[in-house]
Design an enzyme around this catalytic site. Structure first.
Site, mmCIF file in Angstrom:
data_model
loop_
_atom_site.group_PDB
_atom_site.id
_atom_site.type_symbol
_atom_site.label_atom_id
_atom_site.label_comp_id
_atom_site.label_asym_id
_atom_site.label_seq_id
_atom_site.Cartn_x
_atom_site.Cartn_y
_atom_site.Cartn_z
ATOM 1 N N ASN A 1 -48.455 -143.929 -71.220
ATOM 2 C CA ASN A 1 -49.611 -143.036 -71.361
ATOM 3 C C ASN A 1 -50.700 -143.825 -72.079
ATOM 4 O O ASN A 1 -50.716 -143.916 -73.312
ATOM 5 C CB ASN A 1 -49.194 -141.792 -72.159
ATOM 6 N N ARG B 1 -67.011 -137.633 -78.006
ATOM 7 C CA ARG B 1 -67.655 -137.155 -76.785
ATOM 8 C C ARG B 1 -68.383 -135.837 -77.051
ATOM 9 O O ARG B 1 -67.934 -135.016 -77.831
ATOM 10 C CB ARG B 1 -66.629 -136.979 -75.673
ATOM 11 N N HIS C 1 -56.369 -133.378 -68.686
ATOM 12 C CA HIS C 1 -55.236 -133.041 -69.558
ATOM 13 C C HIS C 1 -54.157 -132.269 -68.805
ATOM 14 O O HIS C 1 -53.371 -131.523 -69.397
ATOM 15 C CB HIS C 1 -55.695 -132.228 -70.782
ATOM 16 N N ARG D 1 -49.568 -142.230 -66.599
ATOM 17 C CA ARG D 1 -50.607 -141.196 -66.590
ATOM 18 C C ARG D 1 -51.884 -141.839 -66.066
ATOM 19 O O ARG D 1 -52.402 -142.782 -66.642
ATOM 20 C CB ARG D 1 -50.837 -140.659 -67.995
ATOM 21 N N GLU E 1 -46.484 -135.320 -72.772
ATOM 22 C CA GLU E 1 -46.941 -135.801 -71.467
ATOM 23 C C GLU E 1 -45.979 -136.818 -70.867
ATOM 24 O O GLU E 1 -45.784 -136.867 -69.649
ATOM 25 C CB GLU E 1 -48.335 -136.416 -71.607
#
Length: 391
Positions: free
Chosen positions: A9, A239, A179, A91, A377
Site C-alpha cells: 500500500n 490538500r 479510499h 493498492r 486495506e
C-alpha cells in the site's frame, strides 16, 4: 511449504505492507505487517501479528524506493521464509473507467494505468512505482492491482455527474471516489458484526492525512466526498478539499499562477498545513496552543460535519456513523467535535466511551449509532489478489 501473498500500500513517503499465509482454506493469516519509510533516512520496520519485532533497520541507497522494495522482498522471502510467495498485490489509486475490479498486472495494464496519471498526478505514480520495482527485481513474480475507485462503481450516474457538457463526461470527467479499499473493508466488518447493522444507512468517515466520507446503503457505496480527483471533499493534511472553481480561474488568469505551481499549492501546501501555517499533521496541531492550529482543526471538523449532512441527504437519513483511519481511530477530540455538530440528526455521544476509543461511542438513546472501526486495506488487497490468482 505454505503459500503467501504480499500486500503493498504505497503512500507519499512510505509503503505499508503485510504478508499473509494462505494455509487457512477460507481466509488468510497475518504473518507480518510493516512500513518502508522513504524519508531522509530510509527505514524498514516489521512486526508479527502478536507485536513481536521482526525487523527494524535503516539502509542507504541512491534509489531508496527501489532498494526499499528489494529490502521488503528480502525480508518476506528470506528472513520470514518457510513459505512460497505466490504474488504481490498492490493498492492502485485510480482505475479510471476501464478498471472496475482487481486485475493481473501485465506490461499492457501497467501502461494503461500510467496513462491515468493525469487524473491523479501525485498518487498514481506512487501506486505504480512498487509494481515496476518488483517487475525489475523479480519479473516472474505475479502481481495484482486493486483499485481505490472500484468500490464506488455502484454510485448512481446522477451522483457521479458534473454539470458540464456531456462530451467531457464521455471522456471520463466525472466523480470516481477514492479510499475504496478502506470502505470495502469497513463494509465487510459491519456485515460480520451484524447483517442488520450492515443494512443501515451508514456514513464511514475515513479521516487521515487523506480524508473522505462514504455513504453506504446495504453495504454498497451510494455517494462519497472525493470526486474526479483526490483533492475534492474534506479538508486534508495538505490538500484543500472542495473549492470554488472560480478561485482556481482567478489564480490562473488574474494572478498568472502557472499550472504546475497551482497543482503543488492545492496538493501539498493547502489543507491543515495551509490554514494553520504550522503542520499538516493533526497530532501536531492538537498538541499546539497556537490559535491558527485551533482554526485549522475547527475547519476540518466543520467541513466533515457539513459533508456528512449532504451524504445523509443522498441516503434519505442516517442510522450509523463509523470513524476509521488514523485520525478517525485515534482522535477522540475530533470525533467529539464532529458528532456535536451533528446532534440535530439525533446523534448523542458517550464521551466516556469516546475517550477510551470504544467500539461503540454513542449513547443508547442516540438515533445514530456511532462506532470506531480500525480499517485494514492490506487485508482487502490480499483477499482480492488471492481471488485473482485462484488459490
Amino acid at each position: 511449504m505454505s503459500q503467501s501473498i504480499l500486500a503493498l500500500n504505497a503512500g507519499s513517503s512510505s509503503v505499508k505492507f503485510a504478508l499473509y499465509d494462505l494455509a487457512l482454506p477460507d481466509g488468510q493469516q497475518l504473518v507480518s505487517r510493516g512500513t518502508l519509510d522513504l524519508g531522509d533516512a530510509p527505514r524498514l520496520t516489521a512486526k508479527a501479528a502478536d507485536g513481536t519485532v521482526q525487523c527494524d533497520r535503516q539502509f542507504t541507497a541512491d534509489d531508496p524506493h527501489g532498494a526499499g522494495i528489494g529490502e521488503i522482498l528480502s525480508l518476506v522471502q528470506g528472513e520470514l521464509g518457510g513459505r512460497k510467495l505466490i504474488c504481490a498485490g498492490h493498492r492502485i489509486v485510480h482505475g479510471g473507467k476501464e478498471f472496475s475490479k482487481p486485475v493481473r498486472l501485465t506490461p499492457a495494464t501497467i501502461d494503461a494505468l500510467d496513462r491515468l496519471t493525469a487524473l491523479a498526478p501525485l498518487h498514481q505514480p506512487r501506486s505504480i512505482a512498487p509494481v515496476r520495482a518488483i517487475a525489475a527485481l523479480q519479473p516472474d513474480l505475479p502481481q495484482v492491482g486493486c483499485f481505490d475507485t472500484a468500490f464506488h462503481q455502484t454510485i448512481d450516474p446522477l451522483v457521479r455527474r458534473f454539470a458540464i457538457p456531456q462530451e467531457y463526461e464521455r471522456e471520463g470527467l466525472r466523480r470516481y471516489g477514492f479510499h475504496g479499499l478502506s470502505y470495502e473493508y469497513i463494509a465487510g466488518r459491519l456485515s460480520k458484526i451484524s447483517p442488520a447493522l450492515a443494512a443501515k444507512r451508514t456514513i464511514v468517515a475515513h479521516l487521515g492525512n487523506g480524508a473522505s466520507l462514504c455513504a453506504l446503503r446495504e453495504g454498497k457505496s451510494v455517494d462519497t466526498t472525493m470526486g474526479f480527483s483526490a483533492l475534492d471533499g474534506l479538508v486534508m493534511g495538505t490538500r484543500c478539499g472542495v473549492i470554488d472553481p472560480g478561485v482556481l480561474l482567478y489564480l490562473l488568469l488574474e494572478r498568472g499562477m502557472a499550472a504546475d505551481e497551482l497543482q503543488t499549492m492545492l496538493y501539498e501546501k493547502s489543507g491543515l498545513l495551509g490554514v494553520s501555517g504550522i503542520s499538516g499533521d493533526m497530532r501536531t496541531l492538537e498538541a499546539s496552543s497556537d490559535p491558527r492550529a485551533h482554526e485549522a482543526i475547527e475547519l476540518f471538523a466543520f467541513r466533515a460535519a457539513r459533508e456528512a449532512a449532504a451524504l445523509a441527504n443522498t441516503m434519505g437519513g442516517l442510522e450509523c456513523l463509523v470513524f476509521t483511519a488514523g485520525i478517525g481511530e485515534r482522535s477522540s477530540s475530533i470525533r467529539k467535535t464532529i458528532c456535536e455538530k451533528l446532534t440535530w440528526l439525533g446523534m448523542a455521544l458517550n464521551e466516556a466511551a469516546n475517550d477510551i476509543h470504544a467500539e461503540i461511542i454513542s449513547r443508547p438513546e442516540s438515533k445514530v449509532e456511532v462506532r470506531v472501526v480500525a480499517t485494514d486495506e492490506e487485508n482487502v488487497i490480499a483477499r482480492h489478489s488471492r481471488a485473482v490468482m485462484q488459490v
